[in-house]
Design a protein around this motif. Structure first.
Motif: not given
Lengths: 775, 775
Positions: B122, B124, B129-130, B132-133, B136-137
């Motif tokens: 990832a 980062e 970051q946002a 990536n998150r 992920r979801v």
């Protein structure tokens, strides 16, 4: 190349003898090298100390010269006489600077500088070639910096050059006022002359006020310079923001009004105002990129023609009116859509006051006058304000006497002209000169806007790119920015003068108010001879401008002024944040990092070893013990402080990879090859290839079971860096260079992606080793 | 990292023992490392020879290891046990590969490979970051390559999985046919059953034909594989182009028909079909990026539900009809807008034949069956074709018996269902299962399209990026490409099934025809047992498919088929040009540059001296005499063949510049500093700073009177290169790294611009030395 640094006169140790004089001087000097930072005394001494560090690293200065595998003066290539047609570009692209005979050769071997000729400035890569040729045709060949000349103008030349903006306002100001009054019906129209009288008074007061500014700022006193000099940073920036919007609106409104003059005369063009206007803006863009100097002749003709047309029209109209005993003709029936109240009157006043825009131009342009500049400028200002008042009164009187009101088809001026001149040559002359002077007025913004941005950029309130003089010595970036903004505005408002007018006055009167207020402070502080007199005039100007500013902002708020009211503070915040950023950058890259001890010797940053917990591993790897002197992170200013590691990431062993590996190895620094394997087969295969090749370089295989390559590689490099923060890690990457742009889609763009992933990491250099592909 | 190379089996010396077996094997293997080129025997021996050159350069291999300032295994960092929460990312980002005990340590010091854990994948960096998150979801955590599993399906599971595309065609095929016939009025509608009969025959023939394909290609015989294997490159690419468009249309048409099933049932949603359809496509995108395996359970339910619904509907309808003695009800009055002619009949036939799309899915998916794969696949194919025929006949019969014709409000199926089931649960069940199976049908394209692109990319006919398996082991690039294309198509045609149908059949039948023709050649060449029988069926299939192809292309041409008729050859040309490019690249970077003499020793490229006319200058500069062995231009594969020159362009002397200069000097190679001066003041000033610093490095000042910096610098470097073409010139540039994206606008982006200007120049490496700025 580092692009920004703070100006030297902000430096603690900078030796500027007379800040005021320096500022006055700097205020008007536009040089090509204005963007290049200068070093103060303190920084120079730091520089010398950094140099002493180098002495340790550079044992023998001459060895560097001897090692140089090329002649930096390009001597052998340049000296050959080009035979007939061009042979190799280096024959024509560079020439040796003529040596100054008076300057002795310091070392006896200094062969002088090299100069890039015009041929070296054109990017001749195939995709650019056609573009360059087109640019040459439209904009012309580049000009040398030394071609900057300052034209000095006689008053009779300066008048048309500097007043086209102000005088042309007569073309839309009266109309804008009537367009508001007409909403209140016939009774409201009767108020047009009283309101016009107030505006004339205002013109008179502002004119008198600017006469004082000219005396106080004989080297040029634009609102930004006066307001920032007298009142401080934020008022200056407020004035600058107001002026920037004003210049953008000048272009949009002048073009809109000029196009209206054309569509009034040629009914078949009605409805095409957006296309015609954009074409006019394009002509202004090309002309200004070409760097059309404000040649008197170009400006004189239309301006004087317009003055003559309006004066003649007023005279003929008044004579006609005298014939019927100055009996006002009835205006066409108007349907009152609003009640006649104070608000309507104030709105009409606000719209009419756009006839004053451009009045500040002469005080901006004082250095362009012949000596004695300020005296000539004052006289010219008086003439201009006089003409403006006469023309404004003439137009307003005529409109009332002839009962002309704005309609959607023809401008008021066109109606008046056709009434008195018929449709013959005099009518055409009036319309043509109106269109021409409005185009010139728009053009004034094209010299003022980039100059304002230059001053802002010089003061670190705007991007440095606005400091750059283009090929033709014009500030092309500012010109392009103005064009983009004005075109967008023009299209958004569909090229309609009426819709744009509400936005116009706010910025102008904001700048007027701040500039006059600055003058008030100026006189109070200096108390030069006759200061009371000047203070009075500037005081009246400031108060009246402030009143108009408030009236305009409030009454026109919903019609569009809110855009300006919101944009001005946003721009100021932007200017301030830009300054904060440049200040931080300047602080960061300034030569001030070495603190001094009592003996004035620099105190070196503490030496660092490996980070705590990092002990040499049990295996083959021995962490080299020599810790460098410096703390590591991008602060090494001398070569011996830099410890290297070259990392060569390899996908496969092809020619491009091996060439990159060879490049990395040939630098003579520790080298680590890295292969990212997406699966076990791949890892095994690569290991086999590696040992076939000979295993000459340490190889680390990194398994990436999630198949991602860029991020794990960046992470791995970060992990190496964590072991030895003092290391400078150079990542060497092969880069396949393709001939056609679409071929780039066929190759993974590893280099830019890795560069982006590593951007946050300090002390990691990315070097791309090109490999050119055929076809 | 070099990304492309030709496959090893194309190499002259590649030792592939059985090309046929290799191709068969490769045809169905989807591995993460498929994109990484392999080396043939000849290339391996070249590699060994290149290694021998290195022997001259690398005197002591162990010295490289000893010099390494870091532990490439990250040993000290990894071995620490993470305590509680995460400490440093290196603790969690990498781990040592478990050592295989059986494998002896070759050198006794090999500490094994490093593995990037999920944390290393990832990115980062704050802006990512946002994102990536969110990813992920939506998409889930990345999967390891080893998680690739092949699910084997029983026939009863395989049937719904592989036949949703074909069976769902019943939802729009009959309707599309009726929609054409209705144009010809009542008389034309009477022809619907005869035309349906012909289509049933066609289904039967094509089904039989694919039974032969399954036997001949037991490892999977998609049209691209069969056509390219049997008929050659261009027919294969034609089939691929047809299929690609087919898959895109499958998504668009299935979604359109599925949304129609919904809007038929819920009238209030009519008119919102574009939004609903795009939402459905977004769900498919997310699901497929997540890598929803074609889990039997998900597919079984809607498919069997749809089969049940249609069979029940047919049964109830026929019973109802039997009640009235199979008397056809009158259809609503239709207004003939076209004459009933051959063309109308053929168009109706072409539209109706879209009911056959998806019939090829089982022959693509053979490897997914349990053993004996081909036998199970054949049985399933028979079942599927049988069901398809029954459901198609049932629907058509019912439509005729009930006198139902298409209208803009409700689909034919919805009309039939509401007629026989009312508006109760059975009606809703029918509509819901229709919508569900159509969504599943669209989903089939989501596995077929990326797989086809994978095969194309493997054969160098599509960009390599389609070889890459995403985080979730799905071919995310292909999935995204399909989504973009299908969404664009869906929006362009306003989500209307009728408008999309004319485009649909052409690609399908092109692929059918080529695939069956390929089978004809297969049987003629192989003459395996029973070949005459198979040849007959494939022959019939090919001839019928070709007829339908022609009928469809011609009769639907103006309605939209022209798009496909134009796109297919364009795509083939694109595929071929991509292959040409990759072939050239492969040739260029392949390890084959060293020709061999009689003793099998490599013949080195001729040594080059300085170019003719380049003699050492009279002054201080001595051109270093040692000419390298190699011809210079990016062909040096060993370190001693590379001669360096580092060039450091400097604008001013600030920390970033000095750091860059130090970096350049610390590499221990010849270094030349260059300053571009825009005017004389600037040049003088820089010279003064330079001597204050100490003049430790040769400096060349280049005057640029036209103020341009990038191009003259690039030109100057080219001129240096012209003096010594064999030199590798490394340009070191400081790069100010800003924290916020908008700050980048405040700095000149010299590095990327210079990199672009130097791109065409061979042997010039650009290295950017970062300098991180605060705030």
């Amino acid at each position: 190349m580092a692009a920004a640094a703070r100006p030297p006169d902000d430096g603690e140790g900078a030796a500027t003898t007379n800040p005021d004089a320096a500022r006055d001087e700097a205020a008007v000097v536009l040089t090509p090298s204005a963007g290049i930072p200068q070093l103060g005394d303190r920084e120079l001494s730091t520089l010398a100390q950094i140099g002493q560090h180098w002495r340790n690293a550079v044992a023998d200065r001459d060895a560097w010269d001897r090692a140089l595998p090329v002649d930096p003066h390009l001597h052998p290539l340049i000296d050959k006489t080009p035979q007939g047609r061009r042979r190799r570009f280096a024959d024509v692209a560079f020439r040796l600077e003529p040596k100054e005979e008076s300057k002795p050769n310091k070392k006896g071997d200094d062969q002088g500088d090299v100069e890039a000729t015009e041929d070296a400035t054109a990017d001749e890569s195939p995709p650019r070639q056609a573009l360059n040729r087109l640019r040459r045709v439209l904009v012309g060949a580049p000009l040398r910096s030394t071609a900057v000349t300052e034209e000095r103008m006689r008053k009779l030349v300066a008048l048309p050059v500097l007043s086209s903006d102000a005088l042309s306002s007569v073309a839309y100001g009266p109309e804008a006022m009537l367009a508001v009054l007409v909403l209140g019906g016939s009774g409201a129209l009767g108020l047009s002359l009283p309101i016009a009288g107030v505006i004339v008074l205002l013109m008179f007061a502002v004119g008198l006020s600017y006469r004082q500014t000219i005396r106080a700022y004989p080297r040029g006193g634009g609102s930004y310079i006066v307001a920032s000099g007298e009142l401080g940073e934020v008022p200056g920036l407020l004035a600058a923001a107001g002026l920037m919007l004003d210049y953008i609106l000048t272009v949009a409104v002048s073009i809109a009004a000029g196009v209206a003059a054309i569509t009034s005369a040629i009914p078949s063009t009605r409805g095409d105002q957006v296309v015609i206007g954009l074409a006019a803006i394009a002509i202004l863009l090309a002309g200004n990129l070409r760097g059309v100097r404000q040649a008197g002749a170009i400006f004189a003709a239309p301006t004087y023609a317009f003055i003559a047309a309006i004066l003649l029209l007023s005279a003929v109209g008044l004579i006609d009116a005298a014939g019927r005993g100055f009996q006002a003709l009835p205006h066409p029936p108007v349907h009152a859509t609003e009640g006649l109240g104070v608000l309507l009157v104030l709105r009409a006043f606000a719209s009419g006051s756009t006839a004053m825009t451009g009045i500040e131009a002469i005080s901006d342009g004082i250095p362009a006058f012949k000596r004695v500049e300020w005296r000539n400028a004052r006289t010219t200002l008086t003439w201009m304000v006089g003409l403006l008042i006469v023309m404004f009164i003439g137009t307003m009187l005529l409109a009332v006497l002839d009962g002309v009101v704005p309609n959607g088809q023809q401008t008021v001026l066109s109606q008046l002209a056709s009434k008195h001149f018929g449709s013959g040559p005099l009518y055409i002359f009036t319309q043509a000169s109106t269109a021409a002077i409005l185009l010139l007025a728009a053009n004034t913004a094209y010299s003022d806007f980039p100059r304002l941005l230059f001053f802002l950029a010089r003061d670190f309130h705007a991007p440095r790119l606005f400091l750059r003089m283009g090929d033709r010595l014009s500030f092309s970036n500012g010109i392009i920015a103005l064009t983009v903004a004005a075109s967008a505005l023009y299209v958004a408002f569909n090229g309609e003068t009426d819709a744009l007018i509400p936005l116009f006055a706010v910025g102008v009167f904001l700048a007027f108010t701040l500039s006059q207020s600055g003058m008030i402070r100026h006189w109070l502080v200096r108390r030069e001879p006759g200061w009371r007199h000047s203070l009075l005039f500037n005081g009246i100007g400031a108060v009246l401008s402030a009143i108009v500013l408030m009236v305009t902002s409030v009454t026109k708020f919903v019609e569009g002024a809110w855009i300006v009211v919101i944009l001005v503070p946003l721009l100021v915040i932007l200017f301030l944040r830009i300054r904060v950023h440049y200040d931080r950058v300047g602080e960061a890259i300034r030569l001030h990092r070495l603190p001094f001890n009592e003996d004035c010797q620099p105190v070196l940053p503490r030496a660092v070893g490996p980070p705590p917990g990092l002990t040499p591993a049990a295996g083959r790897v021995e962490i080299s013990a020599a810790a460098p002197r410096h703390a590591g992170e991008e602060e090494e200013e001398s070569p011996d402080a830099i410890a290297h590691l070259i990392v060569a990431p390899l996908v496969s062993l092809d020619l491009a990879s091996l060439r990159t590996l060879a490049y990395g190895a040939s630098l003579g620094q520790p080298l680590l090859a890295v292969h990212l394997a997406t699966d076990e087969t791949d890892a095994e295969r690569f290991r086999r290839y590696w040992s076939t090749w000979g295993d000459y370089v340490p190889l680390q295989i990194i398994h990436s079971p999630y198949r991602s390559l860029i991020v794990p590689l960046a992470r791995y490099i970060e992990a190496l860096k964590e072991q030895r923060p003092d290391l400078t890690i150079t990542v060497v990457l092969p880069e396949l260079v393709v001939k056609r742009a679409w071929h780039r889609l066929l190759h993974n763009q590893v280099a830019p992606r890795l560069r982006r992933a590593l951007r946050e990491q300090k002390g990691v250099v990315v070097a791309t080793v090109p490999f050119h592909l055929p076809g």
